[in-house]
Design a protein around this motif. Structure first.
Motif, PDB file in Angstrom:
ATOM      1  N   GLU A 370     -43.931  -9.160 -52.914  1.00 35.72           N
ATOM      2  CA  GLU A 370     -42.497  -8.350 -53.643  1.00 35.72           C
ATOM      3  C   GLU A 370     -42.419  -7.056 -52.306  1.00 35.72           C
ATOM      4  O   GLU A 370     -41.846  -6.650 -52.578  1.00 35.72           O
ATOM      5  N   GLN A 371     -43.612  -6.893 -52.080  1.00 34.28           N
ATOM      6  CA  GLN A 371     -44.183  -6.481 -50.499  1.00 34.28           C
ATOM      7  C   GLN A 371     -43.615  -6.416 -49.736  1.00 34.28           C
ATOM      8  O   GLN A 371     -42.684  -5.308 -49.204  1.00 34.28           O
ATOM      9  N   GLU A 372     -42.902  -7.896 -49.170  1.00 36.15           N
ATOM     10  CA  GLU A 372     -42.756  -7.914 -48.014  1.00 36.15           C
ATOM     11  C   GLU A 372     -41.088  -7.321 -48.217  1.00 36.15           C
ATOM     12  O   GLU A 372     -40.149  -7.409 -47.310  1.00 36.15           O
ATOM     13  N   LEU A 373     -40.348  -7.578 -49.582  1.00 39.35           N
ATOM     14  CA  LEU A 373     -39.050  -7.903 -50.310  1.00 39.35           C
ATOM     15  C   LEU A 373     -38.736  -5.878 -49.897  1.00 39.35           C
ATOM     16  O   LEU A 373     -37.626  -6.080 -49.358  1.00 39.35           O
ATOM     17  N   THR A 374     -39.799  -5.352 -50.417  1.00 39.53           N
ATOM     18  CA  THR A 374     -39.289  -3.735 -50.185  1.00 39.53           C
ATOM     19  C   THR A 374     -39.516  -3.418 -48.722  1.00 39.53           C
ATOM     20  O   THR A 374     -38.491  -2.684 -49.017  1.00 39.53           O
ATOM     21  N   HIS A 394     -27.558  -2.400 -54.899  1.00 43.73           N
ATOM     22  CA  HIS A 394     -26.769  -2.824 -54.419  1.00 43.73           C
ATOM     23  C   HIS A 394     -27.002  -4.851 -53.917  1.00 43.73           C
ATOM     24  O   HIS A 394     -25.958  -5.432 -54.365  1.00 43.73           O
ATOM     25  N   LEU A 395     -28.092  -4.762 -53.444  1.00 48.86           N
ATOM     26  CA  LEU A 395     -28.707  -6.165 -53.390  1.00 48.86           C
ATOM     27  C   LEU A 395     -28.011  -7.209 -54.723  1.00 48.86           C
ATOM     28  O   LEU A 395     -27.657  -8.394 -54.299  1.00 48.86           O
ATOM     29  N   ALA A 396     -29.040  -5.958 -55.745  1.00 48.29           N
ATOM     30  CA  ALA A 396     -29.368  -7.506 -57.089  1.00 48.29           C
ATOM     31  C   ALA A 396     -27.010  -7.210 -57.994  1.00 48.29           C
ATOM     32  O   ALA A 396     -27.514  -8.414 -58.427  1.00 48.29           O
ATOM     33  N   ASP A 397     -26.571  -6.311 -57.439  1.00 49.36           N
ATOM     34  CA  ASP A 397     -25.688  -6.457 -58.218  1.00 49.36           C
ATOM     35  C   ASP A 397     -25.197  -8.141 -57.297  1.00 49.36           C
ATOM     36  O   ASP A 397     -24.161  -7.439 -58.507  1.00 49.36           O
ATOM     37  N   ASN A 398     -25.010  -7.248 -56.384  1.00 52.59           N
ATOM     38  CA  ASN A 398     -23.904  -9.215 -55.727  1.00 52.59           C
ATOM     39  C   ASN A 398     -24.658 -10.106 -54.864  1.00 52.59           C
ATOM     40  O   ASN A 398     -24.306 -10.814 -54.470  1.00 52.59           O
ATOM     41  N   ASP A 399     -26.366 -10.215 -55.976  1.00 48.35           N
ATOM     42  CA  ASP A 399     -26.207 -11.468 -56.152  1.00 48.35           C
ATOM     43  C   ASP A 399     -26.861 -11.973 -54.756  1.00 48.35           C
ATOM     44  O   ASP A 399     -26.812 -13.050 -53.583  1.00 48.35           O
ATOM     45  N   GLN A 400     -27.730 -11.063 -53.607  1.00 47.09           N
ATOM     46  CA  GLN A 400     -27.473 -10.470 -52.412  1.00 47.09           C
ATOM     47  C   GLN A 400     -28.765 -10.923 -52.068  1.00 47.09           C
ATOM     48  O   GLN A 400     -29.565 -11.054 -50.907  1.00 47.09           O
ATOM     49  N   MET A 405     -34.071 -12.659 -48.519  1.00 47.09           N
ATOM     50  CA  MET A 405     -35.783 -13.614 -49.462  1.00 47.09           C
ATOM     51  C   MET A 405     -35.463 -14.347 -48.125  1.00 47.09           C
ATOM     52  O   MET A 405     -36.051 -14.747 -47.244  1.00 47.09           O
ATOM     53  N   VAL A 406     -34.171 -15.203 -47.724  1.00 46.10           N
ATOM     54  CA  VAL A 406     -33.953 -16.126 -46.988  1.00 46.10           C
ATOM     55  C   VAL A 406     -33.941 -15.467 -45.345  1.00 46.10           C
ATOM     56  O   VAL A 406     -34.866 -16.234 -44.676  1.00 46.10           O
ATOM     57  N   GLU A 407     -34.126 -14.504 -45.097  1.00 42.22           N
ATOM     58  CA  GLU A 407     -34.087 -13.740 -43.551  1.00 42.22           C
ATOM     59  C   GLU A 407     -35.360 -13.260 -43.557  1.00 42.22           C
ATOM     60  O   GLU A 407     -35.435 -13.937 -42.464  1.00 42.22           O
ATOM     61  N   ILE A 408     -35.728 -12.351 -44.625  1.00 41.15           N
ATOM     62  CA  ILE A 408     -37.487 -12.685 -44.239  1.00 41.15           C
ATOM     63  C   ILE A 408     -38.037 -14.230 -44.340  1.00 41.15           C
ATOM     64  O   ILE A 408     -38.375 -13.559 -43.040  1.00 41.15           O
ATOM     65  N   VAL A 409     -37.602 -14.215 -44.536  1.00 38.12           N
ATOM     66  CA  VAL A 409     -38.872 -16.029 -44.583  1.00 38.12           C
ATOM     67  C   VAL A 409     -38.568 -16.759 -43.262  1.00 38.12           C
ATOM     68  O   VAL A 409     -39.591 -17.719 -42.378  1.00 38.12           O
ATOM     69  N   ARG A 410     -37.608 -16.542 -42.822  1.00 39.40           N
ATOM     70  CA  ARG A 410     -36.686 -16.866 -41.421  1.00 39.40           C
ATOM     71  C   ARG A 410     -37.994 -16.702 -40.841  1.00 39.40           C
ATOM     72  O   ARG A 410     -38.458 -16.678 -39.384  1.00 39.40           O
ATOM     73  N   ASP A 411     -37.393 -15.289 -40.467  1.00 41.73           N
ATOM     74  CA  ASP A 411     -37.888 -14.472 -39.603  1.00 41.73           C
ATOM     75  C   ASP A 411     -39.916 -14.921 -39.354  1.00 41.73           C
ATOM     76  O   ASP A 411     -40.515 -14.720 -38.729  1.00 41.73           O
ATOM     77  N   LYS A 412     -40.447 -14.551 -40.441  1.00 47.66           N
ATOM     78  CA  LYS A 412     -41.930 -15.493 -40.550  1.00 47.66           C
ATOM     79  C   LYS A 412     -41.777 -16.820 -40.465  1.00 47.66           C
ATOM     80  O   LYS A 412     -43.345 -16.676 -39.276  1.00 47.66           O
TER      81      LYS A 412
END
Length: 459
Positions: A370-374, A394-400, A405-412
């Protein structure tokens, strides 16, 4: 439910799914309720028509159709999870068999991420730029700082390259003045490379008070693409005067009292930037080294979708610029054909990069806290100039959020590849990434700053 998988190609499969009728019960109950709400039967209130009356009056086929419309997409999702395939396109679904009361059967053809084995990425040798700071590095930063604090001084001579002029412009076609192609008191640096072809050549040698016309193609407005006579009237000519490099400049441009202190600070900042670049380069080059060792077939639909997405974004950029297509490509010193050819290459690479990083994510069992997403939302909000809570909404309303999270985990995953590599600089010195992490962030890997935006999929 039973699912069989037939491989049609390395990137496409056909699922054949058999489902006992009992598993359709929730969808069928929902179908009866939905049909009951839609039909009107004398003697019954809307939604209260019994199932047997619906079948007598409208036929069971109506209910079965509604049942399958609800159930099949869900069942397809369950089948995909069971057989462990990774779809990258919408499925082509066909219901092939209905034994009322017994079972149904349907097939689904879909493009998938191909199976491939990751090579061993431990100890891959990669070379990055040196982090040594040269006098030229410091001088370049000092020159940029001087440019920021430069002053403009009026001169009584013809304009030369690098001078600034204040001018009025207007355009005419066949002697008729074009209202929207007029501008007054425009400040412009001669030689800056205007999209208005011929402007720089016309301005060189002009003095204050002079007027000159030249023919060119208009790049915006209703007359974009038409040839016009552009008339420029130079009001003033000014040259850029850079401040002297001394202690007085250091006090003006920074918090330091002396030029030597300013130079030392710039040198340290350049060094920090270079070691950060070493981290980014190590990750990118480790990824490149992995990509070079494997040949991954690409699903046609995924490649087409990625290319189409990039073309769509390009069209949006051109529309936002207010320029004609010709002027836009001229501004960026390229052509539409060259940009489209580039999309073919960059799209293929972006898809391959995603496939490889997803494999690393699975192999290393990476996740997103959750902290990484924040942190991601806060960082992106700062880049975009908006409030973090606005972006999060905006991200929540548009299902993004899932895409984030995909971008974060791919960066990791990319960081994992960089950390696993054996990194040396251009001079042959070993580069200790963990020591860099300790210096910059107290031991934590710095946030990923992708070296190439083209590696990010847009579809």
């Amino acid at each position: 439910m039973k699912t069989a998988v037939e491989e049609l190609s390395p990137t496409r499969v056909k699922l054949t799914v058999e489902v006992p009728f009992e598993e359709l019960r929730p969808s069928m109950d929902a179908a009866y309720k939905k049909v009951a709400q839609q039909v009107r039967v004398p003697g019954f209130r809307p939604g209260k028509v019994p199932a047997r009356i619906i079948e007598q009056r409208f036929g069971r086929a109506v209910v079965l159709e509604e049942t399958l419309n609800d159930a099949v997409p869900k069942l397809y999702g369950q089948a995909v999870d069971e057989v462990d395939v990774f779809p990258v396109s919408q499925p082509d679904i066909e219901v092939t068999k209905i034994d009322d009361g017994e079972q149904i059967e349907f097939t689904a053809e879909v493009d998938i991420r191909p199976n491939f084995e990751l090579p061993d990425y431990q100890g891959l040798e990669v070379t990055v730029d040196s982090a040594e700071v040269s006098d030229e590095d410091v001088d370049a930063q000092l020159d940029a700082l001087r440019q920021r604090f430069a002053t403009l001084t009026g001169v009584e001579r013809p304009a030369a390259n690098g001078d600034f002029v204040v001018m009025d412009l207007r355009a005419e076609i066949d002697g008729q003045n074009i209202e929207e192609q007029q501008a007054s008191e425009v400040s412009y640096e001669v030689g800056a490379g205007s999209v208005l072809q011929g402007l720089d050549a016309a301005l060189e040698g002009m003095s204050a008070g002079e007027e000159k016309g030249f023919k060119t193609e208009l790049v915006g407005g209703e007359n974009a693409g038409e040839e016009a006579d552009v008339i420029i009237n130079v009001k003033s000519v000014k040259e850029k005067v850079l401040p002297e490099l001394d202690d007085e400049f250091a006090q003006l441009a920074s918090e330091f009292d002396t030029l030597d202190e300013l130079k030392a600070s710039i040198s340290e900042q350049v060094r920090r930037n270079k070691v950060i670049d070493q981290v980014v380069q190590a990750r990118e080059k480790a990824l490149d080294a992995v990509l070079e060792q494997i040949d991954i077939p690409l699903p046609d639909s995924a490649l087409k979708a990625e290319i189409d997405a990039r073309k769509h974004n390009l069209d949006h950029q051109i529309a936002e610029s207010g320029l004609s297509r010709e002027a836009f490509f001229r501004l960026y010193q390229t052509t539409e054909e060259e940009r489209f050819a580039e999309f073919e290459t960059t799209s293929a690479r972006a898809i391959k990069v995603g496939f490889v990083l997803d494999k690393v994510v699975k192999a290393e069992e990476l996740g997103v806290s959750e902290q990484e997403l924040t942190n991601f939302v806060v960082r992106r909000a700062m880049e975009m100039g908006v409030q973090p809570n606005e972006l999060a909404q905006h991200l929540a309303d548009n299902d993004q959020l899932t895409l984030a999270m995909v971008e974060i985990v791919r960066d990791k995953a990319k960081a994992v590849l960089g950390d696993a590599a054996k990194v040396v600089d251009a001079d042959g010195n070993e580069v200790d990434l963990k020591a860099i992490y300790t210096e910059l962030n107290g031991g934590e890997a710095p946030e990923e700053e992708p070296a190439d935006e083209d590696d990010k999929p847009e579809a």
